[in-house]
Design a protein around this motif. Structure first.
Motif, PDB file in Angstrom:
ATOM      1  N   SER A 122       0.808  -1.223   0.000  1.00 29.93           N
ATOM      2  CA  SER A 122       0.000   0.000   0.000  1.00 29.93           C
ATOM      3  C   SER A 122       0.846   1.281   0.000  1.00 29.93           C
ATOM      4  O   SER A 122       0.314   2.369  -0.213  1.00 29.93           O
ATOM      5  CB  SER A 122      -0.930   0.016   1.225  1.00 29.93           C
ATOM      6  N   CYS A 352      -0.742   0.590 -14.647  1.00 33.16           N
ATOM      7  CA  CYS A 352      -1.722   1.578 -14.186  1.00 33.16           C
ATOM      8  C   CYS A 352      -1.648   2.852 -15.014  1.00 33.16           C
ATOM      9  O   CYS A 352      -2.666   3.426 -15.383  1.00 33.16           O
ATOM     10  CB  CYS A 352      -1.485   1.894 -12.711  1.00 33.16           C
ATOM     11  N   ASN A 363      -9.241   6.162 -10.724  1.00 32.15           N
ATOM     12  CA  ASN A 363     -10.099   5.236  -9.980  1.00 32.15           C
ATOM     13  C   ASN A 363      -9.479   3.843  -9.845  1.00 32.15           C
ATOM     14  O   ASN A 363     -10.140   2.924  -9.380  1.00 32.15           O
ATOM     15  CB  ASN A 363     -11.467   5.123 -10.662  1.00 32.15           C
ATOM     16  N   GLU A 365      -6.842   0.734  -8.656  1.00 33.31           N
ATOM     17  CA  GLU A 365      -6.575   0.128  -7.359  1.00 33.31           C
ATOM     18  C   GLU A 365      -5.412   0.803  -6.631  1.00 33.31           C
ATOM     19  O   GLU A 365      -5.431   0.952  -5.407  1.00 33.31           O
ATOM     20  CB  GLU A 365      -6.288  -1.364  -7.540  1.00 33.31           C
ATOM     21  N   ARG A 368      -6.545   3.761  -4.665  1.00 34.59           N
ATOM     22  CA  ARG A 368      -7.705   3.546  -3.802  1.00 34.59           C
ATOM     23  C   ARG A 368      -7.505   4.172  -2.418  1.00 34.59           C
ATOM     24  O   ARG A 368      -8.418   4.799  -1.867  1.00 34.59           O
ATOM     25  CB  ARG A 368      -7.961   2.050  -3.662  1.00 34.59           C
ATOM     26  N   HIS A 369      -6.315   4.023  -1.861  1.00 33.25           N
ATOM     27  CA  HIS A 369      -6.053   4.545  -0.517  1.00 33.25           C
ATOM     28  C   HIS A 369      -6.122   6.069  -0.513  1.00 33.25           C
ATOM     29  O   HIS A 369      -6.732   6.678   0.378  1.00 33.25           O
ATOM     30  CB  HIS A 369      -4.683   4.073  -0.036  1.00 33.25           C
ATOM     31  N   LYS A 371      -7.755   7.957  -2.599  1.00 34.92           N
ATOM     32  CA  LYS A 371      -9.146   8.347  -2.828  1.00 34.92           C
ATOM     33  C   LYS A 371      -9.941   8.301  -1.527  1.00 34.92           C
ATOM     34  O   LYS A 371     -10.769   9.180  -1.254  1.00 34.92           O
ATOM     35  CB  LYS A 371      -9.778   7.423  -3.869  1.00 34.92           C
ATOM     36  N   PHE A 372      -9.667   7.303  -0.700  1.00 35.30           N
ATOM     37  CA  PHE A 372     -10.348   7.203   0.588  1.00 35.30           C
ATOM     38  C   PHE A 372     -10.002   8.401   1.470  1.00 35.30           C
ATOM     39  O   PHE A 372     -10.870   8.960   2.154  1.00 35.30           O
ATOM     40  CB  PHE A 372      -9.956   5.908   1.299  1.00 35.30           C
TER      41      PHE A 372
END
Length: 400
Positions: A122, A352, A363, A365, A368-369, A371-372
């Motif tokens: 991550s 990516c 958007n 993967e 994703r972190h 975006k959160f």
């Protein structure tokens, strides 16, 4: 000893003095002077006690919402000085990463490769800001939005707050109904101007306290961990302590984010706000002009070059023309990031960045972190309406 607001401002103002005359606002023959906001980002190397401006920009406009779908990644959505400076900063960081990869013996003063042992699933980025560097930002005007509302009140003949209307709309015009404080606002504009959904510079800077100064694309390559603003510098004439605490600090509207740590290099890191007695030569507070009018020029600078834009397009080109794509527009930044990702030889990163649409990359993967984190901060701020459209373009086609 902590660096002062005057010292930070001096570095940005001195760098502006090197700009060519054609990139500055005009002093008109009738005594009228154009004015424009200036912003800059300064690196402080603490072990060397040195300050260096690495990005700066002027500008004060943005695209109306109805024109966003025409931008196709080549026309800037927002070129207010603060936002153009942040985009220029991201371009500078990417160029530093590119130089490290392309020249075996090149050692960037600011960017380093991360060891494999540092990287996790991550927290995967191959680059990071070197240790011992603090980031400061200077603005010649109070950022538009909530931080400037006390100044707006004081500028009225009658400073009594206007009564709040019964509106269903959660996002108010830039300076409208200034009795509503601590809210997310649009960029300010004339009452007869086409509406925009571009959020105020106050709100975008507040968001950066969670996401760091890195854009989505840059955060695929560079760890956000040390990329947060340490201090924001404003002229004392533009600094309302009540406003900045309300807008930016955990004692104001962002109190729910105090101590928040999302992991993977992301945490809520409020910056301190410092005053300076320095004034920009092209602010509205200089007394040498009979009248001030806004400048339509926006210019940006980094050690890797400079550029001037009008209407979000490189000066001399038609708006929305792919040949007028700014070096910091979404499409060219995507292409630069993709080139770096390919050279970094990290298959997931390269995949990516290499294909699909710009919206697909954002958007994906790997983001994703981040975006959160954005959604979490925006939820606390409230009233953040997305500026939809304009992200379905692809990296292929005509090279800008």
């Amino acid at each position: 000893m902590a660096v002062s607001g005057d010292e930070i401002a001096d570095v940005v103002l001195k760098q502006f003095e090197t700009w060519e005359k054609k990139r500055r606002p005009l002093d008109r023959t009738n005594g009228t002077r154009e004015w424009v906001p200036l912003s800059g980002i300064v690196f402080e190397e603490r072990t060397k006690n040195s300050l260096k401006c690495v990005a700066s920009a002027t500008g004060m406009k943005c695209l109306p919402q109805k024109q966003i779908s025409r931008a196709h990644g080549v026309t800037l959505h927002d070129w207010h000085a603060e936002i153009l400076t942040i985009r220029s900063f991201n371009h500078f960081i990417l160029r530093e990463c590119q130089a490290v990869l392309e020249a075996e013996k090149f050692d960037s003063e600011y960017v380093r490769r991360r060891d494999e042992q540092e990287r996790t699933e991550s927290h995967f980025q191959p680059f990071a800001l070197k240790d011992g560097i603090a980031i400061h930002m200077y603005c010649s005007e109070a950022p538009c939005g909530d931080v400037s509302m006390e100044l707006t009140m004081a500028a009225q003949e009658d400073a009594t707050p206007w009564p709040a209307p019964n509106l269903d709309e959660p996002l108010l015009q830039g300076r409208g109904y200034f009795s509503n404080l601590g809210i997310t606002r649009r960029k300010p504009s004339r009452p007869d101007a086409p509406p925009t959904l571009s959020k105020s510079c106050t709100d975008k800077l507040a968001l950066k306290q969670g996401t760091s100064l890195l854009s989505s694309l840059t955060s695929l390559l560079v760890s956000p961990e040390n990329m947060y603003i340490t201090s924001l510098v404003l002229p004392s004439s533009q600094l309302s302590t009540i406003a900045v605490e309300r807008a930016f600090s955990t004692s104001g509207r962002l109190s729910a984010l105090k101590g928040r740590d999302w992991g993977s290099g992301y945490a809520f890191k409020p910056f301190r706000v410092l005053g300076t007695e320095r004034e920009f030569a092209y602010s509205r507070r200089q007394t040498s002009a009979k009248e001030f009018v806004p400048s339509n020029l926006a210019s940006s600078w980094t050690p890797h070059g400079n550029e001037t834009v009008i209407g979000g397009t490189v000066q001399g080109r038609k708006q929305f023309d792919v040949r007028g794509a700014s070096r910091v527009c979404k499409r060219r930044m995507w292409r630069l990031a993709a080139e770096i990702g390919g050279k970094a030889m990290l298959p997931l990163l390269e995949k990516c960045l290499a294909g699909g649409s710009y919206a697909g990359v954002k958007n994906g993967e790997l983001l994703r972190h981040r975006k959160f984190v954005k959604e979490d901060v925006r939820k606390v701020m409230g009233g953040w309406l997305r500026n939809e459209d304009g992200e379905d373009f692809e990296i292929g086609g005509v090279d800008p």
